[in-house]
Design a protein around this motif. Structure first.
Motif, PDB file in Angstrom:
ATOM      1  N   GLY A 149      47.077 -11.079  -9.028  1.00 22.59           N
ATOM      2  CA  GLY A 149      45.712 -10.033  -9.903  1.00 22.59           C
ATOM      3  C   GLY A 149      44.682 -10.127  -8.804  1.00 22.59           C
ATOM      4  O   GLY A 149      44.331  -9.216  -8.928  1.00 22.59           O
ATOM      5  N   SER A 157      44.703 -17.497 -12.206  1.00 20.09           N
ATOM      6  CA  SER A 157      45.933 -16.578 -11.875  1.00 20.09           C
ATOM      7  C   SER A 157      47.228 -17.889 -11.369  1.00 20.09           C
ATOM      8  O   SER A 157      48.299 -17.552 -11.782  1.00 20.09           O
ATOM      9  CB  SER A 157      45.828 -16.793  -9.873  1.00 20.09           C
ATOM     10  OG  SER A 157      44.925 -15.147 -10.297  1.00 20.09           O
ATOM     11  N   ILE A 199      42.610  -7.769 -13.520  1.00 27.52           N
ATOM     12  CA  ILE A 199      42.846  -9.319 -13.549  1.00 27.52           C
ATOM     13  C   ILE A 199      41.923  -9.425 -15.587  1.00 27.52           C
ATOM     14  O   ILE A 199      41.542 -10.493 -15.648  1.00 27.52           O
ATOM     15  CB  ILE A 199      41.749  -9.658 -12.878  1.00 27.52           C
ATOM     16  CG1 ILE A 199      40.385  -9.030 -12.425  1.00 27.52           C
ATOM     17  CG2 ILE A 199      42.388 -10.240 -11.288  1.00 27.52           C
ATOM     18  CD1 ILE A 199      39.295  -9.369 -11.751  1.00 27.52           C
ATOM     19  N   LEU A 225      46.549 -12.815 -16.125  1.00 23.67           N
ATOM     20  CA  LEU A 225      44.999 -13.414 -16.707  1.00 23.67           C
ATOM     21  C   LEU A 225      44.617 -12.974 -17.561  1.00 23.67           C
ATOM     22  O   LEU A 225      43.760 -14.044 -17.743  1.00 23.67           O
ATOM     23  CB  LEU A 225      44.355 -12.884 -14.826  1.00 23.67           C
ATOM     24  CG  LEU A 225      45.045 -13.400 -13.921  1.00 23.67           C
ATOM     25  CD1 LEU A 225      46.416 -13.355 -13.358  1.00 23.67           C
ATOM     26  CD2 LEU A 225      43.805 -13.383 -12.817  1.00 23.67           C
TER      27      LEU A 225
END
Length: 338
Positions: free
Chosen positions: A45, A202, A310, A316
């Motif tokens: 991410g 992560s 992300i 994520l």
């Protein structure tokens, strides 16, 4: 009188020395033909190379934005993977031009390392990750826990401060990389792993069983993450700072990589300046009028970068939170391009 003259001469020499160094990094980058970026060796991410060696992540996008700004081509960068122990030395020595590696901006780093933060591309906080099977709902229940913590980071100090403030004991298990820490945690050598919450997200996402872990609600610290450069080269500092501001400003005005060319027709004077339709905002940086256009076209605005790397649509699954635009309850607030 003589002392005054000597002081004046000394000051003039110091100023001349500083002037001679100005633009050194910027000129070297342009002469070389690419930007050398210091990146995390592998943080999903944020920065990670795939099986074909293609780097992706929100920090990689920061690097790509600088390349698009300077060269009109976001691919003109090279990655140098760095550990937490290597990152500052690599930037200080000139091995890399810019550190785009989930690094916290602090006063100590700005005043004692010869480095400086160029902005914040992710507002984070430190937290702890535990196994659901532990049955813990709050970090206040972790008295006596063994905690995996990265060596040589602000994380160590924050951890000690938080536990001391809450009159709790803990046993630090010092590790060298996030991946090592998670393996140590999974093996049971520590009860908890602590890091920036984004990093914990992560690690959890990359696990074979991500639903087995939870991030506890407490925030141990403020962790404003962003690119860093060496002190003494204002031109290069401004390039990096305004690359980030352009991405944030573009999102605020609704400019993205898909509607960019249509936005060239917008009557909004702010949009016209950002995209180089009017004015010449790149002149002061030694760039052409399309510097911000090139960033948005090839990398996207800040929101696009966040979401694909992300955000909730990524592995994520991070909410925008503080990283939402200031107009939407967050603190992302770009300096105006005018």
């Amino acid at each position: 009188m003589k002392l005054m003259k000597l002081a004046a001469v000394s000051a003039a020499l110091m100023f001349a020395g500083a002037t001679a160094q100005a633009g050194e990094t910027y000129n070297a980058v342009k002469a070389r033909g690419f930007v050398q970026c210091g990146l995390n060796a592998g943080l999903p991410g944020f920065s990670q190379a795939d099986s074909k060696g293609v780097w992706q992540g929100i920090d990689v996008d920061m690097c790509r934005a600088v390349a698009a700004m300077v060269f009109g081509d976001a691919s003109k960068f090279k990655a140098t993977p760095l550990t937490t122990q290597q990152r500052f030395t690599a930037l200080q020595s000139g091995e890399v031009d810019v550190l785009t590696r989930n690094t916290t901006a602090t006063m100590t780093r700005d005043t004692t390392l010869g480095l400086m933060s160029a902005g914040v591309n992710y507002y984070d906080s430190q937290g702890v990750l535990v196994k659901k099977s532990l049955g813990v709902k709050s970090a206040t229940e972790l008295g006596g826990a063994a905690v995996c913590v990265l060596q040589g980071t602000t994380t160590e100090l924050n951890l000690a401060d938080w536990f001391r403030a809450h009159k709790l004991d803990f046993k630090p298990v010092v590790i060298n990389t996030s991946e090592e820490g998670f393996r140590t945690f999974e093996s049971g050598r520590c009860d908890v792993v602590t890091s920036d919450k984004s990093q914990l997200g992560s690690l959890r996402a990359s696990s074979a069983t991500p639903d087995d872990y939870i991030i506890l609600p407490e925030d141990f610290s403020k962790e404003p993450l962003g690119p860093m450069v060496r002190q003494g080269d204002d031109e290069w500092f401004m390039v990096v700072r305004w690359a980030l501001n352009a991405m944030v400003e573009a999102e605020e005005y609704g400019i993205d990589s898909k509607n960019l060319d249509e936005m060239l027709k917008s009557p909004n004077p702010n949009i016209q300046r950002i995209l180089g339709v009017t004015g010449d905002m790149g002149k002061g940086l030694g760039l052409d009028k399309k510097w911000a256009y090139n960033i948005i076209k090839q990398v996207g605005n800040y929101g696009e970068s966040f979401e694909r790397n992300i955000g909730t649509g990524s592995p994520l699954k991070l909410e925008r939170g503080l990283n939402a635009q200031w107009t939407k309850g967050g603190v992302m607030y770009a300096w105006p391009i005018r």
